[in-house]
Design an enzyme around this catalytic site. Sequence first.
Site, PDB file in Angstrom:
ATOM      1  N   LYS A 179     -32.800 127.948 -29.586  1.00  0.00           N
ATOM      2  CA  LYS A 179     -32.587 129.322 -30.045  1.00  0.00           C
ATOM      3  C   LYS A 179     -33.639 129.583 -31.112  1.00  0.00           C
ATOM      4  CE  LYS A 179     -30.528 133.224 -31.301  1.00  0.00           C
ATOM      5  NZ  LYS A 179     -31.474 133.599 -32.393  1.00  0.00           N
ATOM      6  N   GLY A 236     -30.205 125.414 -41.583  1.00  0.00           N
ATOM      7  CA  GLY A 236     -30.046 126.787 -42.035  1.00  0.00           C
ATOM      8  C   GLY A 236     -29.018 126.902 -43.141  1.00  0.00           C
ATOM      9  N   SER A 237     -28.424 128.080 -43.233  1.00  0.00           N
ATOM     10  CA  SER A 237     -27.515 128.385 -44.339  1.00  0.00           C
ATOM     11  C   SER A 237     -26.168 127.712 -44.161  1.00  0.00           C
ATOM     12  CB  SER A 237     -27.309 129.895 -44.447  1.00  0.00           C
ATOM     13  OG  SER A 237     -26.565 130.375 -43.338  1.00  0.00           O
ATOM     14  N   GLY A 240     -23.762 130.219 -42.082  1.00  0.00           N
ATOM     15  CA  GLY A 240     -24.030 130.247 -40.651  1.00  0.00           C
ATOM     16  C   GLY A 240     -23.762 128.909 -39.997  1.00  0.00           C
ATOM     17  N   GLY A 241     -24.149 127.829 -40.661  1.00  0.00           N
ATOM     18  CA  GLY A 241     -23.919 126.507 -40.098  1.00  0.00           C
ATOM     19  C   GLY A 241     -22.451 126.166 -39.992  1.00  0.00           C
ATOM     20  N   GLU A 260     -27.891 120.720 -41.040  1.00  0.00           N
ATOM     21  CA  GLU A 260     -28.441 120.480 -42.378  1.00  0.00           C
ATOM     22  C   GLU A 260     -28.364 121.811 -43.099  1.00  0.00           C
ATOM     23  OE1 GLU A 260     -30.557 121.026 -45.272  1.00  0.00           O
ATOM     24  OE2 GLU A 260     -32.348 120.659 -44.068  1.00  0.00           O
ATOM     25  N   CYS A 297     -35.455 122.804 -48.434  1.00  0.00           N
ATOM     26  CA  CYS A 297     -34.077 122.340 -48.592  1.00  0.00           C
ATOM     27  C   CYS A 297     -33.976 121.233 -49.620  1.00  0.00           C
ATOM     28  CB  CYS A 297     -33.515 121.883 -47.252  1.00  0.00           C
ATOM     29  SG  CYS A 297     -34.629 120.851 -46.297  1.00  0.00           S
ATOM     30  N   GLU A 386     -26.368 126.483 -54.005  1.00  0.00           N
ATOM     31  CA  GLU A 386     -27.810 126.624 -53.854  1.00  0.00           C
ATOM     32  C   GLU A 386     -28.271 128.067 -54.008  1.00  0.00           C
ATOM     33  OE1 GLU A 386     -31.253 125.282 -50.646  1.00  0.00           O
ATOM     34  OE2 GLU A 386     -29.272 125.852 -49.908  1.00  0.00           O
TER      35      GLU A 386
END
Length: 501
Positions: A179, A236-237, A240-241, A260, A297, A386
């Site tokens: 994606k 990603g965030s 969302g993750g 991650e 990250c 974060e």
Amino acid sequence: MLTGKHLIAGEWVAGHAMFRSSPAHGEARDYAVGTPAHVDAAVQAAEAAFWSFSALSRDERAAFLERIAEEIDARGAEITDIGTSETGLPAARLEGERGRTTGQLRLFALHIRKGDYLDPRHDAALPDRKPLPRPDIRLIQRPIGPVAVFGASNFPLAFSTAGGDTASALAAGCPVVVKGHSAHPGTGEIVAQAVDAAIKACGLHPGVFSLIQGGKRDVGESLVQHPLIQAVGFTGSLGGGRALFDLCARRANPIPFFGELGSVNPMFLLPHALAARGAAMAAGWSGSLTMGAGQFCTNPGIAVVIDGPDAQAFIDAAKTAVAQVGPQVMLTDGIAEAYRSGRDRIAGTAGVQAVLTSMCDQRNATPYLFEVSGDDWLANHALGEEVFGPLGLIVRVRDFDQMQAIARSLEGQLTCTLHMDAADTDHARALMPVLERKAGRVLANGFPTGVEVCDAMVHGGPYPASTNFGATSVGTMSIRRWLRPVSYQNMPEALLPDGLR
């Protein structure tokens, strides 16, 4: 030549709707919007490809990975041109990231040729054992099936279309459906062209790799929920993750989600080191904190110091160093807005004081420094969340006991860092059991930005740094995510997989 289409099983497929890219500079382009129907076609093709691809010899898969690297390098100038336009990253950064991307592919080729990753085991038969004989039992790792990979915004090459997740999955023998991230669709398409060229050159099933561009939430959801997808790689965030992780867990057949999700990567500056070289540590922190507009990250967002004159000297030196950093273009308008929102959240928290403020607007980021007492940190869990960008928070603690309390209060991290001299060894030894429990990588006298791609690297950690504390998304051990052990009992030699015969 950019098509603006999806790559699905060797064909460039248009969509009924288009979205326009939002480059940092240069021409905006239109790209097809993915749909659940595109997802289904790509995953069905991946399943069809699995039977032949997983049966390839290790040498054949290694040659495929090396051919992908060659095809990416052959498109190097084109990738740099579109990548700098889409992301605002400098050409040197993208060229270095391309080297890392092709280096990962070549490293996995070398890794699978050696065969150690298969972890073969053999318990020979004991026919005369009493009271019961033991059968012949052999074990080896086998690929799990089609894998879904979500491209990352902050690494358009190394963590995206043919990045570490894709490279390790293909090395394991698993077809991949990517994606693509809408922040850099042109970069993703050119890399997909390279993979497609390698598939054709090696005579592989076209379903081994597909790229789906754009799309709304339904595309990601349909990908992780497709019954033929066996695992997911995501960078990603946290929000969302976690949403995708929950969808994977709620499936009729739950699958692993290797996400991650981010980290504040705290540094603990111990007293003797702080007194001896506080200014140098401040300069090093400034460089790491603001590198790439802080869009890593492993960005070290937190520095913990024991209050006193040496702490103040460190803060003054950090302010001086960070103040010299000018505005930097962020990867997307959304990331820039989220950075400003995070800045406002930190600045508005009780007990937080500004050390260095600046002005940033639109897609630009400028650095900020804040400080807070150890008491106020411990009273407010949100300070440990974060902020994706060049923002640093200095935590002044009363004494070493409170420094330990700060360490224990942390959630899972990708990294934790000790800055120490030999005279700090007793304090460092006391912190180590805590830091080992909190992070996937513990550093001494360094800065966590710059993740080496090698055998011993762990890029992951306890939640929320990642969703699986036993995995890494960087280094050769990342291949383990896409394999599972299978035992073979009294199996004829002719039926054993390659590596056990």
